[in-house]
Design a protein around this motif. Structure first.
Motif, PDB file in Angstrom:
ATOM      1  N   THR A 196       0.851  -1.184   0.000  1.00  0.00           N
ATOM      2  CA  THR A 196       0.000   0.000   0.000  1.00  0.00           C
ATOM      3  C   THR A 196       0.888   1.235   0.000  1.00  0.00           C
ATOM      4  OG1 THR A 196      -0.084   0.182   2.411  1.00  0.00           O
ATOM      5  CG2 THR A 196      -1.746  -1.231   1.341  1.00  0.00           C
ATOM      6  N   SER A 198      -6.091   6.858   1.192  1.00  0.00           N
ATOM      7  CA  SER A 198      -5.040   6.624   0.197  1.00  0.00           C
ATOM      8  C   SER A 198      -3.880   5.834   0.792  1.00  0.00           C
ATOM      9  CB  SER A 198      -4.526   7.953  -0.360  1.00  0.00           C
ATOM     10  OG  SER A 198      -5.518   8.596  -1.132  1.00  0.00           O
ATOM     11  N   ARG A 215      -4.315   2.218   0.238  1.00  0.00           N
ATOM     12  CA  ARG A 215      -4.589   1.759  -1.119  1.00  0.00           C
ATOM     13  C   ARG A 215      -3.308   1.307  -1.821  1.00  0.00           C
ATOM     14  NH1 ARG A 215      -8.306   6.637  -1.947  1.00  0.00           N
ATOM     15  NH2 ARG A 215     -10.371   5.867  -1.345  1.00  0.00           N
ATOM     16  N   SER A 229      -5.858   2.453 -10.318  1.00  0.00           N
ATOM     17  CA  SER A 229      -7.107   1.698 -10.364  1.00  0.00           C
ATOM     18  C   SER A 229      -7.847   2.104 -11.623  1.00  0.00           C
ATOM     19  CB  SER A 229      -7.955   2.006  -9.121  1.00  0.00           C
ATOM     20  OG  SER A 229      -9.194   1.357  -9.192  1.00  0.00           O
TER      21      SER A 229
END
Length: 652
Positions: A594, A641, A644, A649
């Motif tokens: 991430t 964020s 993520r 994406s």
């Protein structure tokens, strides 16, 4: 050169596409991407035009790779990701052991084979665990090249009588750990690669009271080849010269440890493309082995190191990205040469050991990524020159009109000259901006007219190769070359790259692949070809609203562990797949990094970062430049964020 990049969504005349003289077939795609050469027996194309993976090779069972990708996406596993096929790993191990077993039978070799996997090729836990598991029937072991790798091998390798070869630079701690592990029943062999390691072993033996088993790594005079040619010879990084090996014998004998010397090791480099190099090396090493045995050492093992190549381009030649031999040839030559040397010297034949990492691990991993968009050379309707236009514009218009098969090369050079003259006139103030634009427009119209002629030619002259490159598309792909294929960037390693689907359609574009990083080196510009290397990859035009998936194959060795965090793009998701009678089973999903993960690697604290943004929003609230709802939306987005994926994406 005057090329303007534009999104495919912009209104512009599309580049001239390759003519379709006849319906495209999957056989055409097989030939174009050479999948029968590098992919056999694991990868092929089915009637639907999709890449198929057969994890057990020619023993049956296959999966549609495109459908597998779609199924993984439905499981909320985001691209890019690596798919590891454990069945391919098992098949590679079985094939290697089978080849040596067949060679031993063929030549009536009195010894045996016992391989090891060099952990440095891919240290990921799931893969090493699979290797140990699949290697149990063959007493297949591990090779460690550093202290951390030794710790991995000691913990995971529990197969009785399997070897643990200890290579690399060693200190007291490394050597003591390896020697003490023999108390646990581990078959550790400490390979001496530097002279000072001899005294470290002797001292450890005297302090611990444990008798070590050691080997020596020889610097052969036999020459390597290709990128790793310097792995042997006097300038090699590792290994002992013949005088140094004699010194080791004398030193061990002086402390009654000569019987501990049981292995000879050598390495002539990774990815050996020519079988003659292997033959020369094993011939010399065999003679060193018999002389060590005659010196009184209790010799039992001959470790031929790595080097067993992978045919990345499918050409089956001695090209650096290929090999002119197969696994059986490799095993045959080693077994035959060692047997002959030992019989002539009346020395007991050794257990043969190899450290084949690339040949075992490369095929099991496929990197899957999607295309985000393309850039093309922007052209517009060709506007005829007027009598009032500058002479340089009229010359370009005349050149455009004259282009035909017989004179396209001459016209191309004329167009270049006139364009350069137009730029020079503009720089000195003799040409207006609109006139320069018209000149460049006509230049690109000339190129656009010449390109279809070139595409019909079997041979493209060197001076026109630049035109093909300038007219090529750029496909922007959702990955980092530096993270997922570092050897492509660092040493120009070739990997097979091809679309996973639409292979029953003719690819009408040629292009390069550009990654997400803000680095001009973040791209693929070399691709496999029957003749050497090609600069452009054949691709399909994008269809609005439909994904376009590409795969990078044979990257399972080194790439997954050597990647770096350029622009802080982290590890990709990794999925472990096993073939089942009903299809496949997702054994394990290893989540990629991430944004919070990669920021922590470079010493950023998550809470500090969030607090900094919170304080800035409070200041902006006081100044009246942001509303409370806006500030909360920004703060929440920032926090989310951090959890993520680092890659983009793509909305479907």
């Amino acid at each position: 050169m005057g090329v303007e990049a534009t999104s495919t969504a912009q209104q512009a005349i599309a580049p001239v596409e390759t003519p379709e003289p006849s319906p495209w077939t999957i056989e055409d795609s097989e030939a174009l991407y050479r999948i029968d050469g590098w992919g056999d027996p694991y990868f092929s194309i089915n009637a639907a035009g999709h890449v198929v993976v057969s994890p057990k090779g020619d023993r049956g069972g296959s999966l549609d790779l495109y459908e597998l990708v779609e199924g993984l996406k439905q499981r909320n596993i985001h691209l890019p990701f690596v798919i590891r096929f454990s069945d391919i790993l098992a098949d590679r191990l079985e094939r290697l052991n089978g080849c040596f077993s067949q060679a031993i039978t063929r030549y009536n070799y009195p010894g045996s084979y016992q391989g090891v996997f060099p952990v440095k090729c891919n240290q990921h836990r799931q893969l090493v665990e699979d290797l140990v598991h699949f290697g149990q029937p063959f007493q297949f072991g591990l090779e460690a090249g550093s202290k951390p790798e030794l710790l991995i091998a000691l913990a995971l390798l529990k197969t009785p009588n399997s070897l643990l070869i200890c290579n690399g630079y060693k200190d007291r701690e490394y050597i003591e750990t390896a020697i003490l592990a023999r108390r646990l029943g581990k078959q550790t062999i400490v390979v001496l690669e530097q002279l000072e390691e001899v005294d470290l072993v002797i001292k450890a033996h005297q302090q611990l009271g444990v008798t070590p088993v050691v080997g020596v790594r020889a610097k052969l005079s036999a020459k390597g080849e290709g990128r790793w040619a310097t792995s042997t010879g006097d300038g090699a990084k590792f290994g002992l010269t013949i005088p140094e090996i004699v010194h080791v014998i004398e030193r061990l004998e002086s402390v009654n440890l000569l019987s501990s010397l049981q292995l000879l090791h050598f390495h002539v480099g990774s990815q050996i493309s020519s079988i003659s190099v292997i033959k020369d090396a094993i011939r010399e090493a065999s003679q060193i082995y018999v002389q060590l045995a005659k010196s009184g050492a209790d010799m039992r093992y001959l470790d031929v190191g790595g080097g067993l190549g992978v045919d990345y381009d499918g050409s089956k030649t001695n090209f650096y990205a290929s090999k002119n031999y197969n696994m059986q040839n490799y095993a045959n030559d080693i077994v035959a040469e060692v047997k002959e040397a030992c019989e002539q010297a009346k020395v007991k034949s050794p257990v043969l050991v190899s450290e084949s990492g690339r040949a075992i691990a490369s095929h099991q991993s496929v990197l899957i990524f999607d295309v985000l968009g393309t850039s093309e050379v922007m052209t517009q309707d060709t506007v005829a020159a007027q009598s009032s236009d500058h002479l340089i514009i009229r010359n370009l218009w005349e050149t455009y009109q004259l282009i035909q098969l017989e004179n396209y090369q001459e016209c191309y050079h004329d167009a270049i000259q006139f364009k350069e003259e137009a730029i020079s006139l503009f720089n000195f103030g003799y040409l207006s901006l609109s006139q320069r634009a018209k000149a460049e427009q006509l230049y690109w119209a000339c190129c656009q007219k010449i390109l279809p002629i070139l595409q019909k030619e079997e041979y493209v002259p060197d001076d026109l190769e630049t035109l093909r490159m300038n007219m090529a598309s750029i496909y922007y792909v959702n990955l980092s070359v530096f993270q997922s294929a570092p050897d492509s960037w660092a040493i120009d390693q070739l990997f097979p790259i091809m679309p996973l689907h639409r292979l029953n359609e003719q690819p009408t574009r040629q292009g390069t692949l550009a990654d997400l990083t803000c680095d001009s080196d973040g791209k693929f510009t070399q691709f496999i070809d029957l003749r050497d290397v090609k600069s452009l990859l054949d691709l399909h035009s994008l269809k609005p609203g439909e994904p376009y998936y590409l795969g990078l194959f044979l990257g399972g060795a080194y790439q997954e562990i050597m990647g770096n965090f350029h622009n802080l793009f982290g590890d990709t998701n990794a999925v472990h797949i096993a073939l089942t009678p009903k299809g496949y089973h997702v054994k394990q999903v290893v989540k990629g990094d991430t944004m919070g993960d990669v920021l922590s690697y470079v010493e950023y604290d998550r809470e500090d970062l969030v607090e900094s943004i919170r304080q800035q929003t409070e200041s902006a609230l006081e100044d009246g430049t942001i509303s409370i709802s806006e500030s909360q939306r920004l703060l929440n987005s920032y926090k989310e964020s951090l959890d993520r994926y680092t890659y983009l994406s793509v909305e479907s």
